[in-house]
Design a protein around this motif. Sequence first.
Motif, PDB file in Angstrom:
ATOM      1  N   PRO A  19       0.829  -1.264  -0.024  1.00  0.00           N
ATOM      2  CA  PRO A  19      -0.125   0.276  -0.169  1.00  0.00           C
ATOM      3  C   PRO A  19       0.844   1.034   0.381  1.00  0.00           C
ATOM      4  N   MET A  20       0.753   2.812  -0.815  1.00  0.00           N
ATOM      5  CA  MET A  20       1.019   3.661  -0.684  1.00  0.00           C
ATOM      6  C   MET A  20      -0.069   4.831  -1.092  1.00  0.00           C
ATOM      7  N   ASP A  21      -0.242   5.253  -0.126  1.00  0.00           N
ATOM      8  CA  ASP A  21      -1.384   5.590   0.377  1.00  0.00           C
ATOM      9  C   ASP A  21      -3.243   5.247  -0.739  1.00  0.00           C
ATOM     10  N   ASP A  22      -3.251   6.098  -1.291  1.00  0.00           N
ATOM     11  CA  ASP A  22      -4.485   5.787  -2.312  1.00  0.00           C
ATOM     12  C   ASP A  22      -3.955   4.657  -2.819  1.00  0.00           C
ATOM     13  N   ALA A  23      -2.670   3.956  -3.501  1.00  0.00           N
ATOM     14  CA  ALA A  23      -2.353   2.694  -4.638  1.00  0.00           C
ATOM     15  C   ALA A  23      -2.101   1.980  -3.518  1.00  0.00           C
ATOM     16  N   LEU A  24      -2.792   0.684  -3.871  1.00  0.00           N
ATOM     17  CA  LEU A  24      -2.570  -0.778  -3.392  1.00  0.00           C
ATOM     18  C   LEU A  24      -2.140  -1.762  -4.405  1.00  0.00           C
ATOM     19  N   VAL A  25      -0.583  -2.865  -3.960  1.00  0.00           N
ATOM     20  CA  VAL A  25       0.049  -3.217  -5.879  1.00  0.00           C
ATOM     21  C   VAL A  25       0.232  -4.572  -5.227  1.00  0.00           C
ATOM     22  N   ARG A  26       0.087  -5.699  -6.050  1.00  0.00           N
ATOM     23  CA  ARG A  26       0.810  -6.980  -5.782  1.00  0.00           C
ATOM     24  C   ARG A  26       1.610  -6.947  -6.611  1.00  0.00           C
ATOM     25  N   CYS A  27       2.535  -7.378  -6.204  1.00  0.00           N
ATOM     26  CA  CYS A  27       3.817  -8.372  -7.345  1.00  0.00           C
ATOM     27  C   CYS A  27       3.732  -9.708  -7.194  1.00  0.00           C
ATOM     28  N   ALA A  28       3.961 -10.323  -7.732  1.00  0.00           N
ATOM     29  CA  ALA A  28       4.196 -11.445  -7.309  1.00  0.00           C
ATOM     30  C   ALA A  28       5.115 -11.843  -8.681  1.00  0.00           C
ATOM     31  N   LEU A  29       6.230 -13.048  -8.130  1.00  0.00           N
ATOM     32  CA  LEU A  29       7.118 -12.957  -9.301  1.00  0.00           C
ATOM     33  C   LEU A  29       8.426 -14.402  -9.217  1.00  0.00           C
ATOM     34  N   ASP A  30       9.246 -15.209  -9.428  1.00  0.00           N
ATOM     35  CA  ASP A  30       9.374 -16.451  -9.984  1.00  0.00           C
ATOM     36  C   ASP A  30      10.895 -16.273 -10.885  1.00  0.00           C
ATOM     37  N   LEU A  31      12.047 -16.229 -10.212  1.00  0.00           N
ATOM     38  CA  LEU A  31      12.992 -16.133 -11.498  1.00  0.00           C
ATOM     39  C   LEU A  31      13.501 -17.226 -11.517  1.00  0.00           C
ATOM     40  N   SER A  32      12.520 -17.437 -12.712  1.00  0.00           N
ATOM     41  CA  SER A  32      12.408 -18.935 -13.800  1.00  0.00           C
ATOM     42  C   SER A  32      13.381 -18.803 -15.021  1.00  0.00           C
ATOM     43  N   ALA A  33      13.684 -18.253 -15.370  1.00  0.00           N
ATOM     44  CA  ALA A  33      14.567 -17.983 -16.405  1.00  0.00           C
ATOM     45  C   ALA A  33      13.757 -18.301 -17.538  1.00  0.00           C
ATOM     46  N   ARG A  34      12.036 -18.289 -17.209  1.00  0.00           N
ATOM     47  CA  ARG A  34      11.131 -17.523 -18.089  1.00  0.00           C
ATOM     48  C   ARG A  34      10.726 -16.421 -17.919  1.00  0.00           C
ATOM     49  N   PRO A  35      11.010 -15.569 -19.189  1.00  0.00           N
ATOM     50  CA  PRO A  35      10.332 -13.912 -19.062  1.00  0.00           C
ATOM     51  C   PRO A  35       9.220 -14.003 -19.542  1.00  0.00           C
ATOM     52  N   TYR A  36       8.220 -13.547 -18.700  1.00  0.00           N
ATOM     53  CA  TYR A  36       6.628 -13.343 -18.538  1.00  0.00           C
ATOM     54  C   TYR A  36       5.890 -12.166 -18.083  1.00  0.00           C
ATOM     55  N   LEU A  37       5.898 -10.832 -18.616  1.00  0.00           N
ATOM     56  CA  LEU A  37       5.247 -10.107 -17.803  1.00  0.00           C
ATOM     57  C   LEU A  37       3.826  -9.981 -17.854  1.00  0.00           C
ATOM     58  N   ILE A  38       2.736  -9.765 -16.958  1.00  0.00           N
ATOM     59  CA  ILE A  38       1.177  -9.468 -16.757  1.00  0.00           C
ATOM     60  C   ILE A  38       1.392  -8.351 -16.312  1.00  0.00           C
ATOM     61  N   TRP A  39       0.556  -7.559 -16.968  1.00  0.00           N
ATOM     62  CA  TRP A  39       0.418  -6.172 -16.419  1.00  0.00           C
ATOM     63  C   TRP A  39      -0.922  -5.273 -16.745  1.00  0.00           C
ATOM     64  N   ASN A  40      -1.509  -5.589 -14.982  1.00  0.00           N
ATOM     65  CA  ASN A  40      -2.821  -4.897 -14.970  1.00  0.00           C
ATOM     66  C   ASN A  40      -2.323  -3.480 -14.121  1.00  0.00           C
ATOM     67  N   VAL A  41      -1.708  -2.500 -14.525  1.00  0.00           N
ATOM     68  CA  VAL A  41      -1.726  -1.570 -13.817  1.00  0.00           C
ATOM     69  C   VAL A  41      -2.230  -0.405 -14.975  1.00  0.00           C
ATOM     70  N   ASP A  42      -3.124   0.585 -14.481  1.00  0.00           N
ATOM     71  CA  ASP A  42      -3.425   1.514 -14.935  1.00  0.00           C
ATOM     72  C   ASP A  42      -2.911   2.872 -14.165  1.00  0.00           C
ATOM     73  N   MET A  43      -2.517   3.957 -15.211  1.00  0.00           N
ATOM     74  CA  MET A  43      -2.014   5.347 -14.237  1.00  0.00           C
ATOM     75  C   MET A  43      -2.905   6.251 -15.147  1.00  0.00           C
ATOM     76  N   PRO A  44      -3.482   6.894 -13.968  1.00  0.00           N
ATOM     77  CA  PRO A  44      -4.813   7.838 -14.490  1.00  0.00           C
ATOM     78  C   PRO A  44      -4.223   9.193 -15.251  1.00  0.00           C
ATOM     79  N   THR A  45      -2.771   9.579 -14.665  1.00  0.00           N
ATOM     80  CA  THR A  45      -2.385  10.017 -15.488  1.00  0.00           C
ATOM     81  C   THR A  45      -1.486   9.869 -16.802  1.00  0.00           C
ATOM     82  N   ALA A  46      -0.742  10.869 -17.920  1.00  0.00           N
ATOM     83  CA  ALA A  46       0.173  10.512 -18.965  1.00  0.00           C
ATOM     84  C   ALA A  46       1.380  10.918 -18.269  1.00  0.00           C
ATOM     85  N   LYS A  47       1.398  11.835 -18.132  1.00  0.00           N
ATOM     86  CA  LYS A  47       3.077  12.460 -16.779  1.00  0.00           C
ATOM     87  C   LYS A  47       2.613  12.376 -16.222  1.00  0.00           C
TER      88      LYS A  47
END
Length: 195
Positions: free
Chosen positions: A97-125
């Motif tokens: 948690p960081m104030d209004d934001a709550l972000v979950r990360c799970a990772l595996d140092l698998s040598a099999r690169p893969y990104l699942i990205w479910n993050v929406d930024m409300p502003t462009a900058k």
Amino acid sequence: MRSHSITRSTAETDIEVSVQLDGTGRYDNQTGVGFFDHMLDQLARHSLIDLSVRAKGDLHVDDHHTVEDTGIAIGQALAGALGDKRGILRYGSCLLPMDDALVRCALDLSARPYLIWNVDMPTAKIGTFDTELVREFFTALATHGGITLHIDMLHGINSHHIAEATFKSVARALRQAVETDPRKSDAIPSTKGAL
């Protein structure tokens, strides 16, 4: 000590990265992109991985090449420092948690690169920083670090808080994953015998 350095030079960027997995979270990051340096500092501090980055990029074009190529170099440095990954815990996760934001990360140092990205930024900058570059950094990090990386934003209304919570959650998950397993410090954490 598990450490590695990378030098990467292209027509667009010149980058030097050093990592020390068994560090204290010391950082010395200078990319010419202020907000990005702040995020890299968070990555080091909360992973306890010592990180030094020197990047000179074509910032007269934009920040894209500098951010992406830094992600590539840090991923390569992490992979080099991990070696055959003998004795590591391999997996890590964090709900941050960081104030209004709550972000979950799970990772595996698998040598099999893969990104699942479910993050929406409300502003462009964020200031002058393009928020889409946060994803570009983690794509490069996962690809060149051999990391299966899942990042989900559960809440958030402030782009700065969301981006910072993302870097911190990945950092905390990395901190877990690179730690030595006290019960299996001599074994590669896979039934295949290799990662």
